[in-house]
Every structure is written in C-alpha cells, then in structure tokens.
Design an enzyme around this catalytic site. Structure first.
Site, mmCIF file in Angstrom:
data_model
loop_
_atom_site.group_PDB
_atom_site.id
_atom_site.type_symbol
_atom_site.label_atom_id
_atom_site.label_comp_id
_atom_site.label_asym_id
_atom_site.label_seq_id
_atom_site.Cartn_x
_atom_site.Cartn_y
_atom_site.Cartn_z
ATOM 1 N N ASP A 191 0.876 -1.183 0.000
ATOM 2 C CA ASP A 191 0.000 0.000 0.000
ATOM 3 C C ASP A 191 0.907 1.226 0.000
ATOM 4 O OD1 ASP A 191 -2.475 1.531 0.400
ATOM 5 O OD2 ASP A 191 -1.739 1.908 2.425
ATOM 6 N N SER A 192 0.296 2.398 -0.220
ATOM 7 C CA SER A 192 1.076 3.631 -0.149
ATOM 8 C C SER A 192 1.607 3.857 1.267
ATOM 9 C CB SER A 192 0.198 4.820 -0.541
ATOM 10 O OG SER A 192 -0.868 4.949 0.377
ATOM 11 N N TYR A 234 -0.642 8.587 -2.141
ATOM 12 C CA TYR A 234 -0.613 8.340 -3.587
ATOM 13 C C TYR A 234 -1.771 9.092 -4.275
ATOM 14 C CZ TYR A 234 2.652 4.278 -3.662
ATOM 15 O OH TYR A 234 3.740 3.448 -3.597
ATOM 16 N N GLY A 235 -2.855 9.314 -3.523
ATOM 17 C CA GLY A 235 -4.093 9.851 -4.101
ATOM 18 C C GLY A 235 -3.932 10.989 -5.100
ATOM 19 N N CYS A 243 -4.333 -1.342 -2.052
ATOM 20 C CA CYS A 243 -4.453 0.108 -2.227
ATOM 21 C C CYS A 243 -5.352 0.349 -3.438
ATOM 22 C CB CYS A 243 -3.050 0.671 -2.466
ATOM 23 S SG CYS A 243 -2.994 2.429 -2.825
ATOM 24 N N ASN A 244 -6.492 0.984 -3.211
ATOM 25 C CA ASN A 244 -7.418 1.259 -4.317
ATOM 26 C C ASN A 244 -6.754 2.149 -5.369
ATOM 27 O OD1 ASN A 244 -10.464 0.509 -3.289
ATOM 28 N ND2 ASN A 244 -9.127 1.048 -1.608
ATOM 29 N N THR A 245 -5.955 3.105 -4.895
ATOM 30 C CA THR A 245 -5.333 4.074 -5.797
ATOM 31 C C THR A 245 -4.294 3.403 -6.697
ATOM 32 O OG1 THR A 245 -5.577 5.611 -3.943
ATOM 33 C CG2 THR A 245 -4.316 6.386 -5.834
ATOM 34 N N GLU A 269 -1.670 8.803 8.194
ATOM 35 C CA GLU A 269 -0.214 8.724 8.038
ATOM 36 C C GLU A 269 0.517 9.523 9.119
ATOM 37 O OE1 GLU A 269 1.758 6.763 6.115
ATOM 38 O OE2 GLU A 269 -0.024 5.744 5.378
ATOM 39 N N CYS A 292 -11.018 3.393 0.317
ATOM 40 C CA CYS A 292 -9.585 3.606 0.533
ATOM 41 C C CYS A 292 -9.216 2.791 1.759
ATOM 42 C CB CYS A 292 -9.315 5.088 0.763
ATOM 43 S SG CYS A 292 -7.627 5.442 1.298
ATOM 44 N N THR A 293 -8.136 2.041 1.669
ATOM 45 C CA THR A 293 -7.817 1.106 2.750
ATOM 46 C C THR A 293 -7.405 1.809 4.044
ATOM 47 O OG1 THR A 293 -5.588 0.851 1.825
ATOM 48 C CG2 THR A 293 -7.235 -0.782 1.187
ATOM 49 N N HIS A 294 -7.024 3.084 3.945
ATOM 50 C CA HIS A 294 -6.683 3.834 5.165
ATOM 51 C C HIS A 294 -7.926 4.103 6.033
ATOM 52 C CE1 HIS A 294 -2.850 4.782 3.178
ATOM 53 N NE2 HIS A 294 -2.415 5.293 4.313
HETATM 54 N N1 DGL Z 1 -4.706 3.398 0.892
HETATM 55 C C1 DGL Z 1 -4.847 3.878 -0.409
HETATM 56 C C2 DGL Z 1 -6.096 3.493 -1.128
HETATM 57 O O1 DGL Z 1 -6.710 2.499 -0.796
HETATM 58 C C3 DGL Z 1 -4.205 5.149 -0.851
HETATM 59 C C4 DGL Z 1 -4.242 6.356 -0.016
HETATM 60 C C5 DGL Z 1 -3.263 7.364 -0.565
HETATM 61 O O2 DGL Z 1 -2.063 7.086 -0.481
HETATM 62 O O3 DGL Z 1 -3.702 8.421 -1.057
HETATM 63 O O4 DGL Z 1 -6.484 4.134 -2.066
#
Ligand code: DGL
Length: 266
Positions: free
Chosen positions: A12-13, A44-45, A75-77, A153, A185-187
């Site tokens: 993931d990011s 990453y977004g 990570c979805n992104t 983060e 988003c996994t966060h």
């Molecule tokens: N956890 C990530 C996701 O599922 C990315 C969040 C990010 O880094 O912007 O998209």
C-alpha cells in the site's frame, strides 16, 4: 522450494493496507505475508498514474525478491493506476482492490450511494466503468477523502479534526438521500469507530476488506498455490518511511507481534 510455502506479498502507499492484512491473516492462517508500506511517498491519491505505476513496479520487484507467490495490491489508488501493467509484467497472480460499489448498488433502498476514496481512484477506469454500469438505476456521489489519509499517516485516528471531516462527508451525502456509504480507501478502516459514531445509524458503511481476502483465497486455490499445512504464520514488514511509527501502528491497531521492521528505499 515448494511454491505453496512461499509468502504472499502485499503493499500500500502506507499503513492503509494493514487493514486488509488483518483480514488476510484470519482468512489464510497457514500463509506467510510480506508487507511493504510506501509511507515515504504517501499519499498516492493526488499523484499521477505514471508516478504511482513507477512506485508500484519498484515495490513489486522488491516483493518478487522476497519470493512472493502472489501479491495483493492493498491500495485502491495503486490498483486504479497500475494493476493492468503489473499483471502484464509479473508472472504471478496479482489481486487488486476497488471500492465496493457493486454491493452498495445492490443493497441501496434509496438508489443513492456515496463513495469516499482518493482522487486517483475516482480517475481510474474501474470506478468510471462501475458508475457507467449502474447509472440508469443508482446515483453515485463521490467525496475525495484526502484529509483522512493524511491524518492516518500522521497517526491521528480520532478527535475533533477527524470528526469534522467525516461530518462534512456525511452532511453532503445526506443532502442526496444516500443510504449506503462505501469506504473506497484502505486507510479509512482505521476510522471505523468515528464513522459509526457520526453516522449514528443513518448510513450503512461498507468496505472491501473481506471480499478481497476471500478473492485472494480463491485465487490461491485456483492457481493451486494455497498452503494447506498448518504452520506458524510468519509476517514480515518493510517501510520506506519511519520504522518506529510503523511499529506503533502495528502494535496499537493490529495487535500483531512484530520482530524487526525493514527500512527500504523506494
Ligand atoms: N490506501 C490507499 C487506497 O486504498 C491510498 C491512499 C493514498 O495514499 O492516497 O487508495
């Protein structure tokens, strides 16, 4: 070496993918996992798809060097930006994650759903085609959840600031009579308690952690690489960021016993 005994890579990011790992270790107790969090480069977004693809390829090379038999892009992104290229470039099964739009469209009673995700996820082809598929039946309202990724983060998971941000998403969704909210988003799973508190029963909240774990199990079975012998599950962690921060998150939120955490450039 017996392929089944090789670990599953996951990345993931940053710390978000740990919420997926938590499900995976339950679903697949005989498997070992190697996790890479690209904390130095999170979020990453807002980054370009090319940039995310470059980071993802380097992480894939690292996970391949650790002998991964499959990789979960938690990570979805990164899935939105890179999964097709990664699948074309690496000869192991690669499992991605995308916002749970389909179940929300099937469950909604008001025919209005809300999705909170990153800019990159909304720009990706998966999301665009999901909207397209259901557009005659369900309205999909999106909110960019950049602040929550930044809070996570920094290790901030509750408090007034967090509540204010989540409140603002819900106020917007309430205007459109949304009944299902998708955490894309996994966060965001780190904020579940706050989401529930603010929602106060008004919205059903869903994410993709369980479906991704089941999908991973399925992919291992159909590729004949699932470990069936019980073993002491080994989890290894690497980050491009601060190892003390990473350790604290693992201990506080995932209640995972951790050995050394590797610091890796990305
Ligand atoms: N956890 C990530 C996701 O599922 C990315 C969040 C990010 O880094 O912007 O998209």
């Amino acid at each position: 070496m017996n392929k089944n005994k090789q670990p599953i890579g996951i990345f993931d990011s940053g710390i978000g993918g740990l919420t997926i790992l938590k499900e995976l270790v339950k679903e697949l107790p005989n498997e070992d996992f190697v996790y890479f969090g690209d904390n130095k480069n999170a979020p990453y977004g807002p980054r370009s798809a090319d940039e995310i693809l470059n980071f993802s390829k380097k992480i894939m090379d690292f996970l391949m060097s650790k002998n991964s038999k499959a990789v979960v892009v938690a990570c979805n992104t990164a899935t939105a930006a890179a999964i097709n290229e990664l699948r074309a470039n690496y000869q192991i099964p690669i499992i991605g994650i995308e916002p749970a739009v389909k179940p929300a469209c099937l469950f909604t009673k008001t025919n209005n759903i809300g999705v909170i995700a990153t800019e990159g996820t909304f720009k990706g082809q998966h999301f665009i085609s999901a909207i397209e598929k259901y557009k005659n039946y369900v309205k999909i309202f999106s909110q960019v959840g950049k602040e929550l990724v930044e809070f996570a983060e920094k290790g901030i998971f509750s408090g007034q600031e967090v509540e204010k941000v989540i409140q603002s998403y819900f106020e917007e969704f309430a205007k459109y009579n949304v009944d299902y909210v998708v955490l894309g988003c996994t966060h965001f799973a780190f904020f579940y308690k706050v989401f529930f508190k603010i929602s106060n029963g008004k919205f059903a909240i869903i994410d993709s952690a369980e479906p991704v774990s089941r999908r991973t199990k399925d992919i291992l079975m159909i590729n004949n690489i699932k470990e069936i012998e019980p073993s002491n599950q080994k989890l290894s962690f690497y980050t491009s960021g601060n190892t003390d921060f990473f350790r604290k998150i693992l201990i506080d939120f995932l209640e995972i016993e951790v050995g050394e955490i590797g610091e890796i450039e990305n």
